[in-house]
Design an enzyme around this catalytic site. Structure first.
Site, PDB file in Angstrom:
ATOM      1  N   HIS A  60       3.797 -53.564  47.716  1.00 43.76           N
ATOM      2  CA  HIS A  60       4.028 -53.700  49.154  1.00 43.76           C
ATOM      3  C   HIS A  60       3.907 -55.167  49.588  1.00 43.76           C
ATOM      4  O   HIS A  60       2.928 -55.531  50.255  1.00 43.76           O
ATOM      5  CB  HIS A  60       3.013 -52.837  49.930  1.00 43.76           C
ATOM      6  CG  HIS A  60       3.054 -51.369  49.609  1.00 43.76           C
ATOM      7  ND1 HIS A  60       2.022 -50.492  49.906  1.00 43.76           N
ATOM      8  CD2 HIS A  60       4.008 -50.614  49.022  1.00 43.76           C
ATOM      9  CE1 HIS A  60       2.348 -49.269  49.514  1.00 43.76           C
ATOM     10  NE2 HIS A  60       3.553 -49.316  48.958  1.00 43.76           N
TER      11      HIS A  60
ATOM     12  N   GLU B  68       4.705 -41.801  42.980  1.00 45.71           N
ATOM     13  CA  GLU B  68       6.082 -42.294  42.835  1.00 45.71           C
ATOM     14  C   GLU B  68       6.638 -42.032  41.435  1.00 45.71           C
ATOM     15  O   GLU B  68       7.637 -42.625  41.044  1.00 45.71           O
ATOM     16  CB  GLU B  68       6.173 -43.797  43.165  1.00 45.71           C
ATOM     17  CG  GLU B  68       5.824 -44.180  44.594  1.00 45.71           C
ATOM     18  CD  GLU B  68       6.828 -43.717  45.650  1.00 45.71           C
ATOM     19  OE1 GLU B  68       7.818 -43.055  45.289  1.00 45.71           O
ATOM     20  OE2 GLU B  68       6.594 -44.003  46.836  1.00 45.71           O
TER      21      GLU B  68
ATOM     22  N   HIS C  55       8.837 -50.258  53.616  1.00 45.77           N
ATOM     23  CA  HIS C  55       7.884 -49.704  52.667  1.00 45.77           C
ATOM     24  C   HIS C  55       7.473 -50.716  51.591  1.00 45.77           C
ATOM     25  O   HIS C  55       6.299 -51.068  51.519  1.00 45.77           O
ATOM     26  CB  HIS C  55       8.474 -48.434  52.028  1.00 45.77           C
ATOM     27  CG  HIS C  55       7.596 -47.782  51.010  1.00 45.77           C
ATOM     28  ND1 HIS C  55       7.798 -46.526  50.521  1.00 45.77           N
ATOM     29  CD2 HIS C  55       6.491 -48.241  50.354  1.00 45.77           C
ATOM     30  CE1 HIS C  55       6.868 -46.224  49.633  1.00 45.77           C
ATOM     31  NE2 HIS C  55       6.061 -47.259  49.511  1.00 45.77           N
TER      32      HIS C  55
HETATM   33  O1  2HA Z   1       1.118 -45.363  45.262  1.00 45.59           O
HETATM   34  O2  2HA Z   1       2.733 -47.064  47.150  1.00 45.59           O
HETATM   35  O3  2HA Z   1       4.764 -45.475  47.609  1.00 45.59           O
HETATM   36  C1  2HA Z   1       1.194 -45.386  46.636  1.00 45.59           C
HETATM   37  C2  2HA Z   1       2.510 -45.878  47.085  1.00 45.59           C
HETATM   38  C3  2HA Z   1       3.538 -44.890  47.387  1.00 45.59           C
HETATM   39 ZN    ZN Z   2       4.559 -47.597  48.174  1.00 44.91          ZN
END
Ligand code: 2HA
Ligand code: ZN
Length: 263
Positions: free
Chosen positions: A140, A115, A210
């Site tokens: 996340h 990212e 996501h």
């Molecule tokens: O680093 O979370 O969005 C892995 C992730 C990609």
């Molecule tokens: Zn991610």
């Protein structure tokens, strides 16, 4: 390698926050990433470091990041190991004098997060706007991501209002609420561009289906905001799983808070 006190403090903070991400269950496998603009903490010994990598061309010129230094977590690296061994799982990169490429300079040639386009685009944009943020965190968080699977929540400020109404803290400590970025390919420049548009208004942005991305002057601030929003999401989920829809604080109660705390 021996780092100065300022850098050691930043490295410890990255390790601390990475540990929280893992403990919260927000960092499965290599999920999530962190970047920190450490330019102010960089001293001559770091400036003199030779490159450990080839020149890695940036997806676009980062005009405001020329000769800036970043601590970034590595691609494929686990947050739980960033916590226990930060410099085995993150590296320091130096942006070139023309802002077109970077090189890894310490401590090991660990390739930065997938990212990185989002992280650097955000740092470049906010620095250009004169905003004081140094840290960008992506993770996340389970309940917040779950909520982005409901199209009814994706309208402007629908989720902000719902989350604010779950507990006074969220209204008080996340006064801007959350921005939403419709689903976009992870790691893409498009995701970065969609995100910076939201950062004009918000410090926390949810990437549909996501994760969350947040910015702050240090790492504690954005972590706390995601944590507080997550608390609201959990309260919402908890009420729903008890079989009722939570009433939420009223607009009048939220306005009262806004006035009382000058939000
Ligand atoms: O680093 O979370 O969005 C892995 C992730 C990609
Ligand atoms: Zn991610």
């Amino acid at each position: 390698m021996q780092y100065n006190e300022k850098l050691q403090t930043i490295i410890s903070q990255v390790a601390e926050i990475a540990g929280y991400l893992w403990e919260r269950g927000w960092a499965e496998r290599n999920g999530g990433n962190i970047s920190y603009n450490i330019t102010e903490a960089v001293d001559d010994p770091i400036r003199r470091l030779p490159a450990l990598s080839d020149r890695i061309v940036l997806p676009k010129t980062m005009t405001h990041l020329k000769e800036n230094y970043f601590l970034v977590t590595g691609t494929g690296r686990r947050m739980r190991y960033v916590c226990s061994a930060p410099m085995e799982n993150a590296s320091i990169i130096r942006i070139s004098a023309d802002g077109t490429y970077y090189e890894i300079v310490a401590e090991k040639p660990i390739q930065p997060t997938s990212e990185l386009p989002s992280h650097l685009t955000i740092h470049d944009y906010l620095l250009g706007q004169g905003r004081p943020n140094k840290a960008v965190i992506h993770t996340h968080p389970i309940e917040l991501v779950a909520m982005t699977h409901n199209p009814d929540f994706l309208g402007k400020d629908v989720l902000s209002r719902l989350l604010w109404s779950m507990i006074p803290e969220t209204r008080a400590f996340c006064p801007k609420g959350v921005g939403i970025v419709p689903y976009t390919l992870p790691g893409s420049l498009e995701l970065a561009e969609n995100t910076i548009r939201q950062l004009d208004e918000y410090d926390v942005v949810l990437w549909e289906k996501h994760g969350a991305l947040a910015i702050g002057e240090d790492l504690i601030e954005p972590f706390d905001m995601i944590d507080t929003l997550s608390k609201s999401a959990k309260i919402y989920e908890s009420a729903c799983s008890m079989g009722f829809h939570p009433t939420g604080m009223t607009e009048a109660q939220m306005d009262e808070l806004k006035q009382a705390f000058n939000l």
